[in-house]
Design a protein around this motif. Structure first.
Motif, mmCIF file in Angstrom:
data_model
loop_
_atom_site.group_PDB
_atom_site.id
_atom_site.type_symbol
_atom_site.label_atom_id
_atom_site.label_comp_id
_atom_site.label_asym_id
_atom_site.label_seq_id
_atom_site.Cartn_x
_atom_site.Cartn_y
_atom_site.Cartn_z
ATOM 1 N N SER B 39 33.622 26.096 36.320
ATOM 2 C CA SER B 39 32.395 25.015 37.062
ATOM 3 C C SER B 39 32.766 23.625 36.564
ATOM 4 O O SER B 39 33.355 23.363 35.798
ATOM 5 C CB SER B 39 30.896 25.676 36.471
ATOM 6 N N ALA B 40 32.613 22.886 37.663
ATOM 7 C CA ALA B 40 32.835 21.763 37.751
ATOM 8 C C ALA B 40 31.850 20.574 37.139
ATOM 9 O O ALA B 40 32.439 19.673 36.417
ATOM 10 C CB ALA B 40 33.228 21.072 39.229
ATOM 11 N N ARG B 41 30.866 21.011 36.979
ATOM 12 C CA ARG B 41 29.650 20.300 36.391
ATOM 13 C C ARG B 41 28.451 21.026 35.805
ATOM 14 O O ARG B 41 28.354 22.291 36.074
ATOM 15 C CB ARG B 41 29.119 19.317 37.586
ATOM 16 N N VAL B 42 27.677 20.443 34.947
ATOM 17 C CA VAL B 42 26.609 20.982 34.308
ATOM 18 C C VAL B 42 25.436 20.356 34.789
ATOM 19 O O VAL B 42 25.356 19.183 35.027
ATOM 20 C CB VAL B 42 26.794 21.079 32.768
ATOM 21 N N ILE B 43 24.260 20.886 34.556
ATOM 22 C CA ILE B 43 23.006 20.237 34.890
ATOM 23 C C ILE B 43 22.065 20.622 33.747
ATOM 24 O O ILE B 43 22.246 21.534 32.798
ATOM 25 C CB ILE B 43 22.386 20.762 36.459
ATOM 26 N N GLY B 44 20.933 19.637 33.719
ATOM 27 C CA GLY B 44 20.088 20.202 32.580
ATOM 28 C C GLY B 44 18.877 19.142 32.930
ATOM 29 O O GLY B 44 18.750 18.472 33.781
ATOM 30 N N THR B 45 17.673 19.358 32.221
ATOM 31 C CA THR B 45 16.410 18.602 32.436
ATOM 32 C C THR B 45 16.359 17.601 31.373
ATOM 33 O O THR B 45 17.016 17.537 30.243
ATOM 34 C CB THR B 45 15.250 19.792 31.955
ATOM 35 N N LEU B 46 15.975 16.390 31.899
ATOM 36 C CA LEU B 46 15.671 15.221 31.099
ATOM 37 C C LEU B 46 14.335 15.269 30.704
ATOM 38 O O LEU B 46 13.332 15.225 31.537
ATOM 39 C CB LEU B 46 15.899 13.858 32.077
ATOM 40 N N LEU B 47 13.982 14.640 29.340
ATOM 41 C CA LEU B 47 12.509 14.724 29.045
ATOM 42 C C LEU B 47 12.299 13.221 28.485
ATOM 43 O O LEU B 47 13.391 12.706 28.132
ATOM 44 C CB LEU B 47 12.419 15.599 27.739
ATOM 45 N N SER B 105 23.303 15.540 35.875
ATOM 46 C CA SER B 105 24.536 16.338 36.333
ATOM 47 C C SER B 105 25.586 15.647 35.723
ATOM 48 O O SER B 105 25.697 14.150 35.331
ATOM 49 C CB SER B 105 24.433 16.511 37.619
ATOM 50 N N SER B 106 26.451 16.256 35.297
ATOM 51 C CA SER B 106 28.028 15.743 34.817
ATOM 52 C C SER B 106 29.027 15.272 36.156
ATOM 53 O O SER B 106 29.979 15.138 35.559
ATOM 54 C CB SER B 106 28.664 16.328 33.472
ATOM 55 N N SER B 107 28.776 15.616 37.175
ATOM 56 C CA SER B 107 29.709 15.141 38.012
ATOM 57 C C SER B 107 29.295 14.146 38.760
ATOM 58 O O SER B 107 28.023 13.865 38.876
ATOM 59 C CB SER B 107 29.913 16.759 38.981
ATOM 60 N N PRO B 108 30.163 13.277 39.427
ATOM 61 C CA PRO B 108 29.804 12.183 40.046
ATOM 62 C C PRO B 108 29.368 12.078 41.195
ATOM 63 O O PRO B 108 28.985 11.048 41.965
ATOM 64 C CB PRO B 108 31.231 11.288 39.872
ATOM 65 N N LEU B 109 29.463 13.428 42.034
ATOM 66 C CA LEU B 109 29.160 13.509 43.138
ATOM 67 C C LEU B 109 27.716 13.942 43.639
ATOM 68 O O LEU B 109 27.291 14.506 42.848
ATOM 69 C CB LEU B 109 30.174 14.611 43.989
#
Lengths: 330, 293
Positions: B39-47, B105-109
């Protein structure tokens, strides 16, 4: 606790990653004045190194009960906390976090660590989980003026043996806890970020500067530089007062404990005349004898306190001389 | 990073400034490092917290959320998000309650899937306007870890949503004192690795040397202005004057008194602690003999 890894060798160093450290620091600071604890996740790697890569807090069920001075007792909420831990670790495993509990952390109030609750807790970790389990203590009160107060402890083998056999014997107070050296490490990507921060890449946008001025806030770049100057702070008195106050308290506690011991010893002595058969050793091992560990822990605490004070005062003296030198030059 | 003028973008909406704490960045980078294979990127929730006036969003914490992307489709661990959020809420204290403020997200796109995920987070946040934080982990742009924050507004054509328009928001790192200490500590330990041979100087000396360096810089600047080589700058001059004014003026005898008083205090405490240590040592010896009886 999920995975128990058989220890191949005794660890000699703890490497803590920035992320875990930040999580501990955040949790401990935000819960002030309550003392809190949490779990450490990581791996044992070869070469006697324990890597701590993640940390999560225990639920704060007894927040209302614990006062500032009383170091919270994690054994109380254990049943509730255990389920929480398992659930949390299951969640974290899904996102590929190291799913191995290696110890626990607790916030420490002005260097107080040598307590029986900490001892019991650490004992259960070291006997139930892994002999290499450690406790990381972070002091939110002392972490000021550019100094990070982070300590890592575990029980010595001697102490564990003593507790397991439930002996009520004497042990050198210095040999109850042993300190494990802690080192900060970071993965490559984080290092890259830190390099940028050190170079001030992340604090250049001009419109933010305006905003900062209005709201009088700290930016990371400027405050990292600032921490080195915080050491020059001259006000030592509040700290010294607090330290002396605590020291008095500990000495009083020790006196009470010693009195109990003395009383018991005297009682034994009287009884010996009546009953010749029972030896002194048996009497000390009996359940109603005062626990010697209590006073030993206090002794240990006082010693570390004195060392802390000595270090603090020597720094203070340096600063006072420095100040007078600067003033004379004028 | 292209610097767009805020006026161009935000003339219709209020400008929101995003503050990110270092913990969040460390978490994102760590999560990116632990991403599933392929996988190219990861996502997550910001608190974090919203400021009352709505001009400020402070991102103080984050947690990872598993997701999978295939072409235009995206699957988010909604249950995971809900459960972990509930778990985290259990131990946050009342007065500093964090709320969901957005996602990272850790991808720039910014892709089509980004707006799908953004839609999901719109339902999760209270005001339906989540912040999207993008951290570029490729280290290609400017050779640094770059980060950008976005808000989005739906593009409506005759009442139908066609897509999302992402606006960039001003973003800054912010850290409170303990965090700053941690970060500087980390930077220090990183430098130690590179040059282990250099002996550690006493911290006080380092601080003093830095202070002298700064004074030196100020002196050279002032000298240059006096000589006429550098054009004078009133603002800088004022800052220097302010700094000089903070040095307390004291009479020598008052100074002496202060000096001796604090010295005596410190020596007294040292004496007390040494005395205690001695007493403890004696008590220990006595205690040890108890076994031998």
């Amino acid at each position: 606790m999920a995975a128990v890894i058989e220890a191949s060798e005794r660890i000699s160093q703890v490497h803590i990653e920035g992320l875990a450290l930040m999580k501990i620091v955040k949790h401990c600071h935000e819960s002030l004045p309550h003392m809190v604890s949490g779990s450490l996740l990581g791996l044992e790697v070869s070469g006697g190194i324990l890597e701590v890569t993640h940390a999560f807090p225990f639920p704060d069920s007894r927040a209302a009960a614990g006062s500032a001075a009383a170091v919270s007792d994690t054994m109380e909420g254990d049943q509730d906390g255990h389920e929480y831990q398992i659930e949390m670790m299951r969640m974290l495993r899904e996102v590929n976090v190291d799913n191995n509990c290696v110890g626990w952390y607790q916030s420490m109030y002005l260097g107080i660590y040598s307590t029986s609750s900490l001892l019991e807790n650490q004992l259960s970790y070291q006997t139930d989980l892994s002999p290499n389990a450690v406790v990381i203590l972070y002091d939110p009160m002392q972490t000021t003026h550019g100094k990070l107060a982070l300590k890592c402890y575990r029980l010595t083998e001697e102490c564990i043996r003593l507790k397991e056999n439930e002996e009520n014997a004497f042990i050198d107070p210095r040999k109850i806890f042993e300190e494990v050296p802690v080192k900060l490490t970071n993965p490559g990507l984080v290092k890259a970020l830190l390099m940028d921060v050190a170079d001030g890449v992340h604090d250049d946008s001009s419109n933010l500067q305006l905003f900062e001025k209005e709201h009088n806030t700290n930016r990371l770049g400027s405050s990292t530089v600032k921490t080195t100057f915080d050491r020059l702070d001259l006000s030592t008195n509040p700290y010294l007062e607090k330290h002396l106050e605590f020291l008095c308290g500990w000495v009083d506690d020790l006196a009470v404990e010693q009195q109990k011991m003395q009383f018991y010893a005297r009682q034994l002595h009287r009884d010996k005349h009546r009953r010749k058969d029972s030896s002194a050793g048996d009497a000390w091992a009996s359940s109603d004898a005062p626990r010697r560990m209590e006073s030993l822990l206090i002794t240990n605490q006082i010693r570390s306190y004195c060392e802390q004070m000595n270090q603090f005062t020597s720094e203070g003296i340096e600063k006072v001389y420095l100040m007078s030198g600067m003033q004379k030059k004028d | 990073m292209p610097q767009q003028s805020p006026a161009l973008l935000f003339d219709t909406t209020t400008t929101t400034t995003v503050f990110v704490h270092p913990l969040v960045l460390l978490h994102i980078l760590d999560h990116h490092r632990r991403r599933p294979a392929g996988s190219a990127r990861v996502i997550g929730t910001l608190l974090g917290r919203f400021d009352d006036s709505g001009v400020l969003v402070e991102v103080t914490n984050a947690f990872a959320v598993p997701h999978a992307e295939r072409g235009d489709e995206v699957a988010i661990g909604k249950d995971f998000n809900k459960t972990l959020w509930a778990l985290l809420q259990q131990n946050s204290s009342k007065q500093q309650r964090e709320v969901i403020v957005g996602w990272y997200s850790s991808s720039p796109l910014l892709s089509d899937t980004s707006s799908l995920i953004h839609d999901f987070y719109s339902t999760e946040t209270e005001d339906g306007n989540p912040v999207h934080l993008v951290v570029d982990c490729r280290l290609t742009e400017e050779n640094a870890v770059t980060m950008r924050a976005f808000h989005s507004t739906p593009i409506l054509v005759q009442g139908e949503t066609l897509g999302n328009l992402f606006h960039e928001l001003p973003l800054s790192l912010r850290s409170n004192e303990p965090e700053a200490i941690c970060v500087s500590e980390m930077i220090k330990s990183m430098n130690d690795n590179n040059e282990t041979t250099e002996r550690e100087k006493p911290p006080l000396q380092i601080s003093m040397e830095q202070l002298y360096e700064l004074l030196e810089t100020a002196c050279t600047y002032v000298d240059a202005v006096v000589d006429g080589t550098t054009p004078p700058d009133t603002e800088k001059g004022r800052h220097i004057a302010d700094a000089l004014a903070t040095v307390p003026r004291m009479r020598p005898d008052a100074m002496d008194k202060l000096f001796h008083e604090s010295l005596q205090d410190l020596l007294m405490v040292t004496y007390l602690s040494n005395l205690t240590q001695t007493q403890i040592a004696i008590a220990e010896k006595l205690n040890a003999t108890l076994d031998l009886q």
